[in-house]
Scaffold this motif. Structure first.
Motif, mmCIF file in Angstrom:
data_model
loop_
_atom_site.group_PDB
_atom_site.id
_atom_site.type_symbol
_atom_site.label_atom_id
_atom_site.label_comp_id
_atom_site.label_asym_id
_atom_site.label_seq_id
_atom_site.Cartn_x
_atom_site.Cartn_y
_atom_site.Cartn_z
ATOM 1 N N ARG A 117 -57.885 14.216 4.656
ATOM 2 C CA ARG A 117 -57.992 12.799 4.331
ATOM 3 C C ARG A 117 -56.756 12.062 4.866
ATOM 4 O O ARG A 117 -55.628 12.428 4.579
ATOM 5 C CB ARG A 117 -58.094 12.595 2.828
ATOM 6 C CG ARG A 117 -58.213 11.136 2.405
ATOM 7 C CD ARG A 117 -58.355 10.992 0.903
ATOM 8 N NE ARG A 117 -59.584 11.615 0.419
ATOM 9 C CZ ARG A 117 -59.945 11.627 -0.867
ATOM 10 N NH1 ARG A 117 -59.153 11.083 -1.790
ATOM 11 N NH2 ARG A 117 -61.082 12.210 -1.225
ATOM 12 N N GLY A 118 -56.986 11.053 5.667
ATOM 13 C CA GLY A 118 -55.883 10.317 6.277
ATOM 14 C C GLY A 118 -55.564 10.767 7.688
ATOM 15 O O GLY A 118 -54.596 10.286 8.281
ATOM 16 N N ALA A 178 -53.064 9.859 12.954
ATOM 17 C CA ALA A 178 -53.179 9.998 14.414
ATOM 18 C C ALA A 178 -52.837 8.679 15.110
ATOM 19 O O ALA A 178 -52.123 8.666 16.121
ATOM 20 C CB ALA A 178 -54.585 10.443 14.788
ATOM 21 N N ILE A 179 -53.323 7.574 14.562
ATOM 22 C CA ILE A 179 -53.039 6.261 15.158
ATOM 23 C C ILE A 179 -51.551 5.955 15.096
ATOM 24 O O ILE A 179 -50.936 5.528 16.088
ATOM 25 C CB ILE A 179 -53.853 5.168 14.442
ATOM 26 C CG1 ILE A 179 -55.353 5.365 14.703
ATOM 27 C CG2 ILE A 179 -53.417 3.776 14.912
ATOM 28 C CD1 ILE A 179 -56.239 4.425 13.910
ATOM 29 N N ILE A 180 -50.953 6.193 13.935
ATOM 30 C CA ILE A 180 -49.520 5.922 13.778
ATOM 31 C C ILE A 180 -48.702 6.834 14.686
ATOM 32 O O ILE A 180 -47.708 6.400 15.300
ATOM 33 C CB ILE A 180 -49.100 6.107 12.304
ATOM 34 C CG1 ILE A 180 -49.776 5.053 11.428
ATOM 35 C CG2 ILE A 180 -47.582 6.023 12.161
ATOM 36 C CD1 ILE A 180 -49.495 5.227 9.948
ATOM 37 N N LYS A 201 -43.254 6.458 11.628
ATOM 38 C CA LYS A 201 -43.646 7.781 12.082
ATOM 39 C C LYS A 201 -44.857 8.337 11.346
ATOM 40 O O LYS A 201 -45.504 9.258 11.833
ATOM 41 C CB LYS A 201 -42.479 8.763 11.933
ATOM 42 C CG LYS A 201 -41.310 8.478 12.857
ATOM 43 C CD LYS A 201 -40.264 9.575 12.749
ATOM 44 C CE LYS A 201 -39.125 9.345 13.723
ATOM 45 N NZ LYS A 201 -38.105 10.424 13.648
ATOM 46 N N GLY A 202 -45.166 7.813 10.182
ATOM 47 C CA GLY A 202 -46.296 8.330 9.428
ATOM 48 C C GLY A 202 -45.947 9.624 8.727
ATOM 49 O O GLY A 202 -44.777 10.006 8.613
ATOM 50 N N ALA A 203 -46.976 10.315 8.262
ATOM 51 C CA ALA A 203 -46.774 11.573 7.536
ATOM 52 C C ALA A 203 -46.194 12.633 8.462
ATOM 53 O O ALA A 203 -46.477 12.642 9.668
ATOM 54 C CB ALA A 203 -48.099 12.054 6.948
ATOM 55 N N PRO A 204 -45.362 13.543 7.937
ATOM 56 C CA PRO A 204 -44.796 14.612 8.769
ATOM 57 C C PRO A 204 -45.899 15.431 9.440
ATOM 58 O O PRO A 204 -46.841 15.862 8.783
ATOM 59 C CB PRO A 204 -44.001 15.460 7.767
ATOM 60 C CG PRO A 204 -43.705 14.537 6.628
ATOM 61 C CD PRO A 204 -44.884 13.620 6.541
ATOM 62 N N GLU A 221 -51.419 18.557 15.167
ATOM 63 C CA GLU A 221 -51.367 17.119 14.967
ATOM 64 C C GLU A 221 -52.682 16.605 14.399
ATOM 65 O O GLU A 221 -53.731 17.240 14.529
ATOM 66 C CB GLU A 221 -51.040 16.419 16.286
ATOM 67 C CG GLU A 221 -49.669 16.772 16.826
ATOM 68 C CD GLU A 221 -49.407 16.176 18.191
ATOM 69 O OE1 GLU A 221 -50.350 15.583 18.749
ATOM 70 O OE2 GLU A 221 -48.275 16.315 18.694
ATOM 71 N N ALA A 222 -52.609 15.428 13.795
ATOM 72 C CA ALA A 222 -53.798 14.846 13.173
ATOM 73 C C ALA A 222 -54.913 14.640 14.193
ATOM 74 O O ALA A 222 -56.092 14.841 13.887
ATOM 75 C CB ALA A 222 -53.427 13.520 12.509
ATOM 76 N N SER A 223 -54.558 14.246 15.410
ATOM 77 C CA SER A 223 -55.576 14.018 16.443
ATOM 78 C C SER A 223 -56.280 15.329 16.815
ATOM 79 O O SER A 223 -57.488 15.346 17.072
ATOM 80 C CB SER A 223 -54.954 13.389 17.682
ATOM 81 O OG SER A 223 -53.925 14.217 18.208
ATOM 82 N N GLU A 224 -55.516 16.433 16.859
ATOM 83 C CA GLU A 224 -56.117 17.731 17.157
ATOM 84 C C GLU A 224 -57.101 18.132 16.069
ATOM 85 O O GLU A 224 -58.187 18.660 16.347
ATOM 86 C CB GLU A 224 -55.034 18.799 17.281
ATOM 87 C CG GLU A 224 -54.126 18.660 18.487
ATOM 88 C CD GLU A 224 -53.066 19.735 18.520
ATOM 89 O OE1 GLU A 224 -53.168 20.649 19.356
ATOM 90 O OE2 GLU A 224 -52.120 19.668 17.710
#
Length: 278
Positions: free
Chosen positions: A129-130, A135-137, A149-152, A157-160
């Protein structure tokens, strides 16, 4: 078997060696059962990011998909015209497509077997969730559009993790429909099933090509991804890179006691320098 324009016979491997596909499926499951997965560990200033099993499945899938896409476009589908004559040229591309299918199926089934035996690998790749927001940030920060920077960032990565779901579904669609199309070389299948399988196979290919282009750019072309591309070849990534670009994963490594970035040596104070010189 068909006749070529010069009177020679054309041998299509899908017709003669279809049984090899099932042997590859069984062999991949057997290989995954005997695979010993390795958790991350440190050696010198590097940490293991991709063990041998991860690299095997990745590169078999990559090689298979590239061969399938190339041979598929050469044979033509949807609105893409055929690039080879329907004789020896088509035979070569159909047989190349067979090779791509073998490579892809081994990598995919090998990954499925490994994931079944080590389900935490699936948790590492699955979105959370998120993921979209992070990924955008993340990429906005890398391109200088924001200082936030967003979440660590974790191991992946979130995009992956976002791309994992559509890529897995597309691979499933292509694999199942490809097997249906292959079985049509052995048995007579209903026309409606073949129409559905062909349409799904072709459109899945289009979407997969688009996603793969994004994947290649973000995983291999942009400079900040080069250490991760190297880790997909060697398995290792510098701990310093992990601390700087994947702080979430670095914290996990510290918590698990896997490894730690060596602290820089303290510079001698002026007083100690004077004492030593005296």
């Amino acid at each position: 078997m068909q006749q070529g324009h010069a009177g020679g016979s054309l041998v299509f491997w899908f017709d003669h060696y279809w049984w090899l596909v099932w042997m590859v499926l069984f062999g991949a499951l057997l290989a995954s059962a005997y695979t010993h997965r390795k958790d991350p560990y440190c050696k010198g200033g590097d940490v293991l990011r991709h063990d041998m099993a991860a690299r095997i499945s990745h590169w078999f899938n990559a090689a298979g998909i590239l061969v399938l896409i190339y041979s598929g476009f050469m044979l033509g589908f949807l609105w893409f015209p055929r690039q080879v004559a329907f004789t020896e040229g088509a035979q070569a591309m159909f047989n190349l497509h067979f090779v791509g299918a073998i490579l892809f199926l081994f990598g995919a089934i090998y990954w499925v077997g490994n994931t079944f035996l080590a389900p935490k690998r699936l948790e590492e790749h699955a979105p959370y969730r998120g993921s979209l927001k992070d990924a955008i940030i993340h990429y906005a920060h890398l391109t200088g559009l924001t200082k936030k920077k967003g979440a660590p960032t974790g191991k992946y990565e979130a995009s992956e993790r976002l791309a994992f779901v559509p890529l897995t579904l597309l691979a499933l669609f292509m694999g199942v429909t490809g097997l249906i199309k292959m079985m049509a070389h052995v048995w007579h299948l209903p026309t409606g099933l073949m129409t559905f399988a062909t349409a799904t196979h072709d459109w899945s290919t289009i979407v997969l090509v688009v996603l793969l282009l994004f994947h290649v750019v973000l995983a291999a072309v942009v400079p900040w991804a080069w250490p991760l591309l190297k880790s997909m070849i060697t398995g290792w990534v510098p701990v310093a890179f992990v601390k700087a670009h994947h702080p979430g994963w670095y914290e996990e490594l510290l918590k698990e006691g896997v490894c730690q970035l060596p602290e820089p040596k303290a510079r001698p104070t002026q007083e100690s320098e004077g004492t030593r010189n005296a």
